[in-house]
Enzyme design. Structure first.
Site, PDB file in Angstrom:
ATOM      1  N   GLY A 239      72.187  43.803  46.356  1.00 47.50           N
ATOM      2  CA  GLY A 239      71.775  45.102  46.869  1.00 47.50           C
ATOM      3  C   GLY A 239      72.326  45.355  48.250  1.00 47.50           C
ATOM      4  CB  SER A 240      71.371  47.843  50.751  1.00 46.97           C
ATOM      5  OG  SER A 240      69.997  47.572  51.030  1.00 46.97           O
TER       6      SER A 240
ATOM      7  CB  VAL B 112      67.070  45.675  50.603  1.00 47.32           C
ATOM      8  CG1 VAL B 112      66.044  44.989  49.700  1.00 47.32           C
ATOM      9  CG2 VAL B 112      66.741  47.157  50.737  1.00 47.32           C
ATOM     10  N   GLY B 113      68.625  43.115  51.857  1.00 44.89           N
ATOM     11  CA  GLY B 113      68.962  41.691  51.789  1.00 44.89           C
ATOM     12  C   GLY B 113      68.404  40.918  52.959  1.00 44.89           C
TER      13      GLY B 113
ATOM     14  CD  GLU C   1      77.518  41.438  45.526  1.00 46.49           C
ATOM     15  OE1 GLU C   1      77.885  41.980  46.605  1.00 46.49           O
ATOM     16  OE2 GLU C   1      77.341  42.061  44.482  1.00 46.49           O
TER      17      GLU C   1
ATOM     18  CB  CYS D 242      79.077  44.640  43.938  1.00 48.64           C
ATOM     19  SG  CYS D 242      77.370  44.995  43.481  1.00 48.64           S
TER      20      CYS D 242
END
Length: 610
Positions: A296-297, A300-301, A318, A352
């Site tokens: 994800g972003s 948020v990661g 990732e 991605c």
């Protein structure tokens, strides 16, 4: 030498007479045949004839290309009105597909408890059973590819071709590679024991972590589920997959598929479960899982990593990319045009690993813009399930549509040119469509040069003076480092450029996504693109604990402590250790001989301890 010459002449005569070619050509043909057998035929002998056929019920919404009589979902009014349910809709037609209950923290904790029980059983499953499970999945996908793709298209707005390439084919390749090579990656690995342990064996074992928690995005609803699931199951784990709240509807059909495949090989049903919901659901999974995969972003990661740190739960992150696509001055823009457009607009750019920055040398810049724009202007956009002639579908994430416009407006205000597109598609005002867009004269100070686009915008940067060094500088002036590629008429030159790019993956003279088709290679990046890897041996081993074991080479060998270093000390311990080090690691033969003499002296009995 005479015998060898005679043998070569005899072989050449034989191949000329019976094969109609000389020995060299025959050898080349045999080599090619062997390679083709390894690539295409070897897996066919892997007991596919014994693979059971499974079925999974598909409803009208999951089978039909077009739905009728459905009310339209109003995102502005209906989204985020309740945290107890997750609404589902088709982003292309806005057809409302129903609601799913959002799982609470307690629901997730109960799911993890069930998964732990299932995993204890599955960890004992032999590799033959694990391979059979993957074969069952593979057979189902091949026999039901159109339904699987239709569900993915309805969930994410992508075209059938995008689904076939990005959902189906890559999953089948992962299954093939794992069936063929997965066991070899997870068998104990014997290593050098060293001089002090020469009487022992030393091995590394891979032990399943237990319950894997995967938090996956909305761009590929089928592959994002099956990709981590395949690796987790084959490595002996259970997995709970928290799908995006923007891609929850498809879990109903894919869940039925997974349960049917598990049952076909006698695997526990709770081995694979879904977590549906919002941030609370994901947070609970991070707190309970034994290892977390997050895709994800960056923002948020970071929060996932912070939450995982409280329980010291290892994570794989990732977090996307801003991949460079370098076009050198000796490349042919006309030949590259189709590759460029496929890379930029596959799945409407919601990838991605996909090219976002097209770094084009000055010499071919105008020609590149011309040929790429010509292709994009022929592309047809619309609801993807309405026709097989649709080239571009819808976008999944409503807030991203505003982000795309923000990127375009900022770039134009700073001097970029819109060659095509640049706004929402007015032909479909109710759907989530943004036109395939080309921005020329993009510079490094623009937002779109810095932030991940994750959408249908092709940004073109100019490389002044046709300089390789300048192209590399532009490519590396980025906080992301996921994937990359470079294109030149001189493949060696393209390879040298790729070697200097800051990226976890790179493709020479092809679009960067081709690295993902080699499932033997790890997938991942560094910098803001995260860390940890999917795919390849690294992907399987990354879902295991490493356990190091030393063992005597024979059972009659017993451990013992030399008297010189045994308790109580006799005063000879230091001399003994110095001598031993000289014997084992001395830099000359004389030093080692001296060590032998010294260790004999240090080992002689001591009359009495003071």
């Amino acid at each position: 030498m005479g015998v060898l010459t005679g043998a070569i002449v005899a072989i050449d005569s034989f191949t000329s007479k019976f094969l109609g070619c000389d020995a060299v050509l025959a050898a080349v043909l045999i080599y090619v045949a062997v390679r083709l057998w390894r690539w295409l035929g070897q897996d066919l002998v892997s007991k596919y004839s014994d693979t059971p056929k499974v079925t999974a019920e598909a409803g009208e919404e999951e089978r039909s290309r077009e739905l009728t009589g459905r009310r339209k979902f109003d995102y502005a009014k209906e989204w985020d009105t309740s945290r107890s349910t997750v609404p589902c809709w088709d982003p292309a037609t806005m057809d409302f597909l129903g609601e799913l209950p959002a799982q609470s923290g307690d629901d997730v904790r109960n799911a993890v408890a069930r998964a732990r029980i299932a995993q204890k059983l599955w960890a004992e499953a032999p590799f033959a059973q694990r391979r059979q499970l993957l074969r069952v999945i593979q057979r189902f996908i091949l026999e039901n590819a159109e339904t699987i793709a239709t569900v993915a298209c309805r969930e994410s707005g992508k075209t059938m071709i995008d689904a076939m390439v990005g959902e189906i084919t890559v999953t089948l390749e992962k299954l093939r590679w794992t069936v063929m090579y997965g066991e070899g990656c997870l068998l104990p690995e014997y290593r050098d024991s060293g001089l002090m342990n020469m009487h022992k064996t030393s091995r590394l074992e891979w032990v399943p972590v237990g319950v894997v928690g995967a938090i996956v995005p909305w761009n590929y609803p089928f592959h994002n589920v099956f990709n981590p699931m395949i690796a987790a199951l084959f490595s002996g784990n259970a997995i709970i997959i928290k799908v995006s709240e923007y891609a929850a509807w498809s879990t109903q059909y894919y869940g039925r598929v997974i349960r049917a495949c598990l049952a076909a090989v006698g695997a526990p049903t709770d081995l694979v479960q879904f977590a549906i919901g919002y941030a609370e659901t994901g947070s609970a999974l991070v707190a309970e899982a034994d290892k977390v995969i997050f895709v994800g972003s960056v923002g948020v990661g970071r929060r996932v990593m912070e939450a995982a740190s409280k329980t010291l739960t290892p994570v794989i992150l990732e977090l996307g990319g801003k991949d460079p696509f370098i076009v050198c001055d000796d490349a042919d823009p006309k030949e590259l045009a189709q590759l460029v457009v496929r890379g930029a607009y596959q799945n409407m750019g919601q990838n991605c690993a996909g090219p976002e920055r097209f770094i084009v040398y000055d010499k071919v810049y105008d020609t590149f813009c011309e040929h790429v724009t010509a292709v994009v202007k022929t592309m047809k956009q619309g609801p993807p399930l309405s026709s097989d002639l649709i080239d571009c579908g819808a976008c999944v994430h409503p807030p991203s549509l505003e982000g795309y416009q923000r990127f375009v407006d900022d770039a134009v205000s700073k001097g970029a040119r819109v060659l095509v597109g640049g706004k929402r598609n007015k032909e479909f005002p109710s759907g989530q469509f943004f036109e395939p867009t080309i921005l020329a004269d993009v510079t490094e100070d623009m937002l779109i040069a810095k932030e991940e686009t994750f959408g249908p915008i092709l940004s073109i940067f100019r490389v002044k003076d046709n300089s390789d060094a300048e192209a590399i500088r532009i490519a590396n002036n980025c906080s992301f480092a996921l994937s990359s590629c470079a294109h030149s008429a001189d493949q060696a030159r393209a390879g040298r450029i790729c070697a200097k790019l800051e990226a976890g993956m790179s493709s020479v003279n092809d679009v960067e996504g081709t690295t993902y088709l080699s499932q033997s290679l790890p997938f991942g990046g560094f910098k803001d693109s995260g860390f940890g890897r999917f795919a390849g041996p690294e992907g399987l081993r990354g879902l295991c604990h490493e356990r190091s074991i030393v063992q005597n080479r024979a059972s009659f060998l017993k451990p013992s402590i030399p008297r010189a270093i045994a308790y109580p000390a006799n005063g000879k311990g230091t001399a003994f250790c110095l001598a031993l080090n000289q014997i084992l690691y001395g830099c000359s033969l004389l030093a080692r001989v001296k060590g032998v003499i010294d260790i004999i002296g240090a080992s002689l009995p001591v009359a009495s301890r003071p």
